[in-house]
Design an enzyme around this catalytic site. Structure first.
Site, PDB file in Angstrom:
ATOM      1  N   MET A   1       0.855  -1.169   0.000  1.00 38.81           N
ATOM      2  CA  MET A   1       0.000   0.000   0.000  1.00 38.81           C
ATOM      3  C   MET A   1       0.906   1.239   0.000  1.00 38.81           C
ATOM      4  O   MET A   1       1.550   1.548   0.998  1.00 38.81           O
ATOM      5  CB  MET A   1      -0.907  -0.040   1.234  1.00 38.81           C
ATOM      6  N   PRO A   2       0.978   1.966  -1.115  1.00 42.72           N
ATOM      7  CA  PRO A   2       1.792   3.182  -1.164  1.00 42.72           C
ATOM      8  C   PRO A   2       1.192   4.285  -0.301  1.00 42.72           C
ATOM      9  O   PRO A   2      -0.024   4.424  -0.192  1.00 42.72           O
ATOM     10  CB  PRO A   2       1.770   3.601  -2.634  1.00 42.72           C
ATOM     11  N   GLU A   3       2.076   5.057   0.304  1.00 42.98           N
ATOM     12  CA  GLU A   3       1.644   6.191   1.110  1.00 42.98           C
ATOM     13  C   GLU A   3       2.452   7.417   0.705  1.00 42.98           C
ATOM     14  O   GLU A   3       3.672   7.362   0.583  1.00 42.98           O
ATOM     15  CB  GLU A   3       1.854   5.913   2.601  1.00 42.98           C
TER      16      GLU A   3
END
Length: 61
Positions: A1-3
């Site tokens: 999950m990119p942040e």
């Protein structure tokens, strides 16, 4: 999950921030070819008197 975390001086409207959050989410999901629901974006705002450029606080610029 990119942040993605965006640091910015305070002062933008809620609508401007929503527009930025959506644009970043779309850019990341398109680039990584993932579902937009997997992308987390945060905006961290700093009061103008607590941020400076060239040693001059933003509230004095």
């Amino acid at each position: 999950m990119p942040e993605v975390v965006v640091y910015a001086a305070e002062g933008r409207t809620t609508e401007q921030k929503k527009k930025l959050l959506k644009a970043i989410t779309t850019a990341v999901s398109d680039s990584f070819e993932i579902d937009a629901n997997s992308v987390v974006v945060s905006i961290v705002e700093t009061p103008l008197h607590m941020k400076s450029k060239g040693g001059i606080p933003f509230d004095e610029r």
